[in-house]
Design a protein around this motif. Structure first.
Motif, PDB file in Angstrom:
ATOM      1  N   LEU A 181      32.538  40.356  38.999  1.00  0.00           N
ATOM      2  CA  LEU A 181      33.721  41.058  39.444  1.00  0.00           C
ATOM      3  C   LEU A 181      33.399  41.709  40.780  1.00  0.00           C
ATOM      4  O   LEU A 181      32.417  42.453  40.897  1.00  0.00           O
ATOM      5  N   GLU A 182      34.199  41.432  41.773  1.00  0.00           N
ATOM      6  CA  GLU A 182      34.021  42.028  43.095  1.00  0.00           C
ATOM      7  C   GLU A 182      35.027  43.163  43.255  1.00  0.00           C
ATOM      8  O   GLU A 182      36.227  42.921  43.385  1.00  0.00           O
ATOM      9  N   PRO A 183      34.549  44.398  43.229  1.00  0.00           N
ATOM     10  CA  PRO A 183      35.471  45.520  43.373  1.00  0.00           C
ATOM     11  C   PRO A 183      36.027  45.596  44.792  1.00  0.00           C
ATOM     12  O   PRO A 183      35.349  45.246  45.756  1.00  0.00           O
ATOM     13  N   MET A 184      37.278  46.018  44.896  1.00  0.00           N
ATOM     14  CA  MET A 184      37.917  46.252  46.195  1.00  0.00           C
ATOM     15  C   MET A 184      37.808  45.045  47.120  1.00  0.00           C
ATOM     16  O   MET A 184      37.586  45.180  48.321  1.00  0.00           O
ATOM     17  N   ALA A 185      37.998  43.862  46.599  1.00  0.00           N
ATOM     18  CA  ALA A 185      37.824  42.636  47.373  1.00  0.00           C
ATOM     19  C   ALA A 185      38.935  42.416  48.398  1.00  0.00           C
ATOM     20  O   ALA A 185      38.699  41.835  49.455  1.00  0.00           O
ATOM     21  N   VAL A 186      40.132  42.870  48.080  1.00  0.00           N
ATOM     22  CA  VAL A 186      41.284  42.670  48.959  1.00  0.00           C
ATOM     23  C   VAL A 186      42.010  44.010  49.109  1.00  0.00           C
ATOM     24  O   VAL A 186      42.211  44.723  48.130  1.00  0.00           O
ATOM     25  N   ARG A 187      42.397  44.300  50.337  1.00  0.00           N
ATOM     26  CA  ARG A 187      43.190  45.506  50.585  1.00  0.00           C
ATOM     27  C   ARG A 187      44.561  45.104  51.094  1.00  0.00           C
ATOM     28  O   ARG A 187      44.688  44.328  52.036  1.00  0.00           O
ATOM     29  N   VAL A 188      45.587  45.620  50.426  1.00  0.00           N
ATOM     30  CA  VAL A 188      46.970  45.405  50.848  1.00  0.00           C
ATOM     31  C   VAL A 188      47.553  46.794  51.091  1.00  0.00           C
ATOM     32  O   VAL A 188      47.730  47.562  50.138  1.00  0.00           O
ATOM     33  N   GLY A 189      47.795  47.108  52.331  1.00  0.00           N
ATOM     34  CA  GLY A 189      48.215  48.475  52.662  1.00  0.00           C
ATOM     35  C   GLY A 189      47.084  49.424  52.319  1.00  0.00           C
ATOM     36  O   GLY A 189      45.956  49.253  52.771  1.00  0.00           O
ATOM     37  N   GLU A 190      47.368  50.393  51.488  1.00  0.00           N
ATOM     38  CA  GLU A 190      46.350  51.351  51.057  1.00  0.00           C
ATOM     39  C   GLU A 190      45.844  51.071  49.647  1.00  0.00           C
ATOM     40  O   GLU A 190      45.116  51.865  49.073  1.00  0.00           O
ATOM     41  N   GLN A 191      46.233  49.939  49.096  1.00  0.00           N
ATOM     42  CA  GLN A 191      45.847  49.592  47.726  1.00  0.00           C
ATOM     43  C   GLN A 191      44.763  48.516  47.745  1.00  0.00           C
ATOM     44  O   GLN A 191      44.819  47.577  48.539  1.00  0.00           O
ATOM     45  N   TYR A 192      43.787  48.648  46.839  1.00  0.00           N
ATOM     46  CA  TYR A 192      42.686  47.695  46.734  1.00  0.00           C
ATOM     47  C   TYR A 192      42.791  46.921  45.427  1.00  0.00           C
ATOM     48  O   TYR A 192      43.221  47.453  44.410  1.00  0.00           O
ATOM     49  N   PHE A 193      42.364  45.658  45.479  1.00  0.00           N
ATOM     50  CA  PHE A 193      42.398  44.783  44.314  1.00  0.00           C
ATOM     51  C   PHE A 193      41.035  44.147  44.115  1.00  0.00           C
ATOM     52  O   PHE A 193      40.404  43.699  45.074  1.00  0.00           O
ATOM     53  N   ASP A 194      40.597  44.113  42.857  1.00  0.00           N
ATOM     54  CA  ASP A 194      39.333  43.472  42.505  1.00  0.00           C
ATOM     55  C   ASP A 194      39.547  41.971  42.353  1.00  0.00           C
ATOM     56  O   ASP A 194      40.638  41.510  42.019  1.00  0.00           O
ATOM     57  N   LYS A 195      38.475  41.210  42.565  1.00  0.00           N
ATOM     58  CA  LYS A 195      38.501  39.762  42.368  1.00  0.00           C
ATOM     59  C   LYS A 195      37.502  39.387  41.280  1.00  0.00           C
ATOM     60  O   LYS A 195      36.347  39.817  41.305  1.00  0.00           O
ATOM     61  N   ILE A 196      37.956  38.574  40.355  1.00  0.00           N
ATOM     62  CA  ILE A 196      37.102  38.009  39.318  1.00  0.00           C
ATOM     63  C   ILE A 196      36.524  36.708  39.866  1.00  0.00           C
ATOM     64  O   ILE A 196      37.267  35.861  40.376  1.00  0.00           O
ATOM     65  N   HIS A 197      35.216  36.570  39.784  1.00  0.00           N
ATOM     66  CA  HIS A 197      34.549  35.337  40.210  1.00  0.00           C
ATOM     67  C   HIS A 197      34.352  34.449  38.983  1.00  0.00           C
ATOM     68  O   HIS A 197      33.865  34.908  37.946  1.00  0.00           O
ATOM     69  N   MET A 198      34.739  33.180  39.121  1.00  0.00           N
ATOM     70  CA  MET A 198      34.625  32.224  38.027  1.00  0.00           C
ATOM     71  C   MET A 198      33.960  30.952  38.540  1.00  0.00           C
ATOM     72  O   MET A 198      33.986  30.669  39.738  1.00  0.00           O
ATOM     73  N   TRP A 199      33.377  30.205  37.620  1.00  0.00           N
ATOM     74  CA  TRP A 199      32.769  28.932  37.978  1.00  0.00           C
ATOM     75  C   TRP A 199      32.891  27.964  36.825  1.00  0.00           C
ATOM     76  O   TRP A 199      33.128  28.352  35.688  1.00  0.00           O
ATOM     77  N   ARG A 200      32.703  26.704  37.167  1.00  0.00           N
ATOM     78  CA  ARG A 200      32.718  25.659  36.168  1.00  0.00           C
ATOM     79  C   ARG A 200      31.756  24.562  36.607  1.00  0.00           C
ATOM     80  O   ARG A 200      31.810  24.093  37.745  1.00  0.00           O
ATOM     81  N   GLU A 201      30.870  24.177  35.709  1.00  0.00           N
ATOM     82  CA  GLU A 201      29.960  23.072  35.992  1.00  0.00           C
ATOM     83  C   GLU A 201      30.733  21.774  35.862  1.00  0.00           C
ATOM     84  O   GLU A 201      31.612  21.630  35.018  1.00  0.00           O
ATOM     85  N   LEU A 202      30.399  20.821  36.709  1.00  0.00           N
ATOM     86  CA  LEU A 202      31.046  19.524  36.646  1.00  0.00           C
ATOM     87  C   LEU A 202      30.324  18.604  35.679  1.00  0.00           C
ATOM     88  O   LEU A 202      30.863  17.713  35.116  1.00  0.00           O
TER      89      LEU A 202
END
Length: 165
Positions: free
Chosen positions: A144-165
């Motif tokens: 989980l990447e905290p504060m990954a995106v800022r829109v105006g004065e609000q921050y959003f976390d990003k969940i990192h996911m992966w999948r093996e082929l």
């Protein structure tokens, strides 16, 4: 409805759909409408014809209704990884399986490259529909990447996911 790889002839529609996605869901995309709308048409065409990105479109009749891309890593030590990016389905055609079909098209493309071993992505925390779609497609969370995106004065976390082929 069908899925196909986009080419330069789809550049205007791809641009419009990307701008719609960034406008309606700014927390879901790292690029802003302002940044992307400033890009010349040649940039959009090269994104659809370059060697480092493959973009798929979902079509409802003759209208582009969804998009998803696969970005390849150019660096030698990271070429075994690719990134699913820019996933978006228009609101009026959601719940018809287009998102699932787009992810499957991206995964099929990834599997066609023998050197690839995994696909990764990020999804905005709280976007349960997208998170659950990716889980159904075999992706698992690894961070989980905290504060990954800022829109105006609000921050959003990003969940990192992966999948093996």
């Amino acid at each position: 409805m069908w899925i196909q790889r986009l080419d330069a002839s789809h550049a205007l529609d791809y641009r419009a759909m990307t701008l719609e996605a960034c406008d309606r869901h700014p927390q879901a995309f790292t690029s802003s409408v302002r940044e992307r709308s400033a890009m010349p048409l040649s940039w959009w065409e090269s994104r659809l014809t370059g060697k480092l990105d493959v973009v798929f479109g979902a079509f409802d009749e003759d209208r582009l209704a969804g998009i998803a891309g696969l970005a390849f890593e150019p660096r030698e030590k990271a070429r075994h990884k690719a990134t699913l990016f820019g996933m978006y389905v228009s609101a009026d055609v959601r719940q018809r399986g287009l998102g699932y079909q787009l992810v499957q098209a991206v995964l099929a493309e990834a599997r066609s490259h023998p050197h690839l071993r995994l696909v990764k992505l990020t999804v905005t925390a709280g976007n349960d529909a997208a998170f659950n779609l990716y889980r159904r497609c075999g992706f698992v969370q690894f961070g989980l990447e905290p504060m990954a995106v800022r829109v105006g004065e609000q921050y959003f976390d990003k969940i990192h996911m992966w999948r093996e082929l």
